[in-house]
Design a protein around this motif. Structure first.
Motif, PDB file in Angstrom:
ATOM      1  N   ARG A 141      17.572 -12.065  18.545  1.00 43.11           N
ATOM      2  CA  ARG A 141      18.439 -12.169  19.720  1.00 43.11           C
ATOM      3  C   ARG A 141      19.585 -11.156  19.672  1.00 43.11           C
ATOM      4  NH1 ARG A 141      17.863 -17.842  18.760  1.00 43.11           N
ATOM      5  NH2 ARG A 141      19.864 -17.808  17.663  1.00 43.11           N
ATOM      6  N   ALA A 142      20.205 -11.030  18.499  1.00 46.37           N
ATOM      7  CA  ALA A 142      21.409 -10.193  18.398  1.00 46.37           C
ATOM      8  C   ALA A 142      21.131  -8.795  17.875  1.00 46.37           C
ATOM      9  CB  ALA A 142      22.435 -10.881  17.498  1.00 46.37           C
ATOM     10  N   GLY A 143      19.939  -8.572  17.353  1.00 44.51           N
ATOM     11  CA  GLY A 143      19.643  -7.273  16.764  1.00 44.51           C
ATOM     12  C   GLY A 143      20.360  -7.047  15.446  1.00 44.51           C
ATOM     13  N   ALA A 144      20.796  -8.150  14.787  1.00 43.30           N
ATOM     14  CA  ALA A 144      21.491  -8.033  13.502  1.00 43.30           C
ATOM     15  C   ALA A 144      20.484  -7.703  12.403  1.00 43.30           C
ATOM     16  CB  ALA A 144      22.228  -9.334  13.178  1.00 43.30           C
ATOM     17  N   PRO A 145      20.872  -6.905  11.414  1.00 40.24           N
ATOM     18  CA  PRO A 145      19.942  -6.570  10.331  1.00 40.24           C
ATOM     19  C   PRO A 145      19.713  -7.765   9.412  1.00 40.24           C
ATOM     20  CG  PRO A 145      22.096  -5.660   9.863  1.00 40.24           C
ATOM     21  CD  PRO A 145      22.168  -6.222  11.250  1.00 40.24           C
ATOM     22  N   VAL A 146      18.498  -7.891   8.912  1.00 41.27           N
ATOM     23  CA  VAL A 146      18.133  -8.926   7.949  1.00 41.27           C
ATOM     24  C   VAL A 146      17.303  -8.277   6.860  1.00 41.27           C
ATOM     25  CG1 VAL A 146      16.933 -11.104   7.563  1.00 41.27           C
ATOM     26  CG2 VAL A 146      18.142 -10.730   9.718  1.00 41.27           C
ATOM     27  N   CYS A 147      17.658  -8.562   5.620  1.00 38.12           N
ATOM     28  CA  CYS A 147      16.911  -8.016   4.489  1.00 38.12           C
ATOM     29  C   CYS A 147      16.205  -9.160   3.761  1.00 38.12           C
ATOM     30  CB  CYS A 147      17.847  -7.272   3.534  1.00 38.12           C
ATOM     31  SG  CYS A 147      16.976  -6.358   2.236  1.00 38.12           S
ATOM     32  N   ILE A 148      14.952  -8.920   3.407  1.00 39.37           N
ATOM     33  CA  ILE A 148      14.139  -9.900   2.685  1.00 39.37           C
ATOM     34  C   ILE A 148      13.905  -9.397   1.267  1.00 39.37           C
ATOM     35  CG2 ILE A 148      11.972 -11.174   2.634  1.00 39.37           C
ATOM     36  CD1 ILE A 148      13.605 -11.844   5.044  1.00 39.37           C
ATOM     37  N   LEU A 149      14.155 -10.263   0.277  1.00 43.16           N
ATOM     38  CA  LEU A 149      13.869  -9.944  -1.122  1.00 43.16           C
ATOM     39  C   LEU A 149      12.799 -10.901  -1.643  1.00 43.16           C
ATOM     40  CD1 LEU A 149      17.472  -9.498  -2.631  1.00 43.16           C
ATOM     41  CD2 LEU A 149      16.018  -7.760  -1.553  1.00 43.16           C
ATOM     42  N   MET A 150      11.805 -10.346  -2.312  1.00 42.07           N
ATOM     43  CA  MET A 150      10.815 -11.152  -3.024  1.00 42.07           C
ATOM     44  C   MET A 150      11.033 -10.903  -4.513  1.00 42.07           C
ATOM     45  SD  MET A 150       9.264 -12.646  -0.542  1.00 42.07           S
ATOM     46  CE  MET A 150       7.853 -13.399  -1.359  1.00 42.07           C
ATOM     47  N   LEU A 151      11.130 -11.982  -5.317  1.00 41.49           N
ATOM     48  CA  LEU A 151      11.481 -11.877  -6.729  1.00 41.49           C
ATOM     49  C   LEU A 151      10.430 -12.572  -7.579  1.00 41.49           C
ATOM     50  CD1 LEU A 151      14.165 -12.937  -4.894  1.00 41.49           C
ATOM     51  CD2 LEU A 151      15.321 -12.027  -6.904  1.00 41.49           C
ATOM     52  N   ASP A 152      10.121 -11.981  -8.728  1.00 40.57           N
ATOM     53  CA  ASP A 152       9.142 -12.568  -9.636  1.00 40.57           C
ATOM     54  C   ASP A 152       9.594 -12.322 -11.073  1.00 40.57           C
ATOM     55  OD1 ASP A 152       6.085 -13.601  -9.651  1.00 40.57           O
ATOM     56  OD2 ASP A 152       6.441 -12.266 -11.362  1.00 40.57           O
ATOM     57  N   LEU A 153       9.690 -13.401 -11.873  1.00 37.72           N
ATOM     58  CA  LEU A 153      10.110 -13.251 -13.266  1.00 37.72           C
ATOM     59  C   LEU A 153       9.020 -12.527 -14.050  1.00 37.72           C
ATOM     60  CD1 LEU A 153      11.767 -16.703 -14.044  1.00 37.72           C
ATOM     61  CD2 LEU A 153      12.814 -14.601 -13.208  1.00 37.72           C
ATOM     62  N   ASP A 154       9.450 -11.584 -14.862  1.00 38.72           N
ATOM     63  CA  ASP A 154       8.498 -10.768 -15.620  1.00 38.72           C
ATOM     64  C   ASP A 154       7.985 -11.517 -16.847  1.00 38.72           C
ATOM     65  OD1 ASP A 154       8.885  -8.590 -13.862  1.00 38.72           O
ATOM     66  OD2 ASP A 154      10.678  -7.960 -14.978  1.00 38.72           O
ATOM     67  N   ARG A 155       6.693 -11.405 -17.083  1.00 37.57           N
ATOM     68  CA  ARG A 155       6.037 -11.949 -18.274  1.00 37.57           C
ATOM     69  C   ARG A 155       6.425 -13.423 -18.508  1.00 37.57           C
ATOM     70  NH1 ARG A 155       7.278  -6.565 -19.605  1.00 37.57           N
ATOM     71  NH2 ARG A 155       5.423  -5.328 -20.075  1.00 37.57           N
ATOM     72  N   PHE A 156       6.433 -14.180 -17.455  1.00 34.39           N
ATOM     73  CA  PHE A 156       6.833 -15.587 -17.566  1.00 34.39           C
ATOM     74  C   PHE A 156       5.810 -16.388 -18.373  1.00 34.39           C
ATOM     75  CE2 PHE A 156       7.206 -19.961 -15.873  1.00 34.39           C
ATOM     76  CZ  PHE A 156       8.547 -20.196 -16.163  1.00 34.39           C
ATOM     77  N   LYS A 157       4.535 -16.083 -18.211  1.00 34.89           N
ATOM     78  CA  LYS A 157       3.502 -16.797 -18.979  1.00 34.89           C
ATOM     79  C   LYS A 157       3.680 -16.568 -20.469  1.00 34.89           C
ATOM     80  CE  LYS A 157      -1.496 -17.471 -19.268  1.00 34.89           C
ATOM     81  NZ  LYS A 157      -1.541 -17.420 -20.743  1.00 34.89           N
ATOM     82  N   LEU A 158       4.061 -15.361 -20.851  1.00 41.96           N
ATOM     83  CA  LEU A 158       4.281 -15.071 -22.267  1.00 41.96           C
ATOM     84  C   LEU A 158       5.445 -15.902 -22.802  1.00 41.96           C
ATOM     85  CD1 LEU A 158       3.646 -13.403 -24.786  1.00 41.96           C
ATOM     86  CD2 LEU A 158       5.186 -11.617 -23.897  1.00 41.96           C
TER      87      LEU A 158
END
Length: 285
Positions: A141-158
């Motif tokens: 509606r407003a044309g405001a910027p939105v940023c999306i971050l996707m995060l994943d912990l490294d070597r979590f299984k280890l």
């Protein structure tokens, strides 16, 4: 018996009205007596009628009194029944109020469980998507910027294999706590998978989102895992994408996810940008 009076010294004979009867007085008395008796009979009849009327009135009064007594007794019984019903209703209302309060608490707890990840306190995926979609609509509606971050912990299984699942849980809790310490109040974080998370940064350009992601990556790398040997830390790979006008939220998340896996391929513990995205010196607001 009637007897004529002789004339004296040649006087003329007496007239019929001058005749005397021995029973004239008695007859007069009897006549008056009969009249008095008739009058008394009339009076007696009136008295009898009055007595009958009084007796009927008395009986009717007694009937009305008995009827009133029965009505009062019935009214008293009805009032007692109403009082008992009122007490029963009060008890029932108290029970219903208690049940409503109990159900309200349960609903709040269930809603909290449904909205929040019980381990880390981050939003559950469904709730995160709802809030992210709301920000997305505002952006449209407003044309405001939105940023999306996707995060994943490294070597979590280890980490889990080496130190156990308790250490893995502690690492997830510490990671979210570090994120919250760096996020603004309007930013939104949600757990989208086992060790996968997503962040919505309203009113944030791609460049500012990249700068924030770098600061967050460094803060996570400096956070030790609680409950394990000293020096054990975790790292995170991050993908960033900025919303495009007319694009769906899911599409932007897919682009950020692609940037995340690019960061994984490039060695982990880094921030990846969507294709053709370039970082600048802009800071996260």
């Amino acid at each position: 018996m009637t007897r004529a009076v002789r004339a004296v010294d040649g006087a003329p004979p007496a007239k019929p009205e001058d005749t005397f009867s021995l029973y004239d007085a008695e007859e007069a008395v009897l006549t008056r007596s009969e009249a008095m008796l008739a009058g008394l009979t009339d009076v007696a009849g009136g008295v009898k009628a009055l007595a009958d009327a009084y007796r009927r009135g008395y009986r009717e009064q007694r009937r009305l009194v008995r009827l009133s007594d029965r009505m009062q007794l019935d009214l008293q019984k009805a009032n007692q029944a109403l009082a008992e019903q009122r007490r029963d209703l009060q008890v029932l209302n108290a029970a219903l109020s208690s049940e409503i309060e109990h159900r309200t608490r349960l609903e709040a707890e269930l809603r909290s469980l449904a909205d929040t990840d019980d381990l880390t306190g981050a939003l559950a995926r469904r709730r995160f998507m709802e809030i992210a979609a709301r920000e997305w609509l505002r952006h449209e509606r407003a044309g405001a910027p939105v940023c999306i971050l996707m995060l994943d912990l490294d070597r979590f299984k280890l980490l889990n294999d080496s130190f156990g699942h308790a250490a893995g849980d502690a690492a997830l809790v510490a990671f979210v706590a570090t994120c919250r310490a760096n996020l603004r109040t309007l930013d939104v974080i949600g757990r989208t998978g086992g060790e996968e998370f997503a962040v919505v940064l309203p009113d944030t350009t791609l460049e500012a989102g990249y700068a924030f992601a770098e600061r967050l990556r460094e803060a996570v790398a400096a956070t030790p895992v609680p409950g394990v040997e000293a020096g054990v830390t975790i790292t995170v790979s991050i993908g960033a994408a900025q919303a495009w006008r007319g694009e769906s939220l899911e599409s932007a998340m897919q682009r950020a996810d692609a940037a995340l896996y690019a960061a994984k391929r490039e060695g982990r513990n880094r921030v990846g940008l969507e294709p053709d995205g370039a970082p600048s010196q802009s800071a996260h607001p």
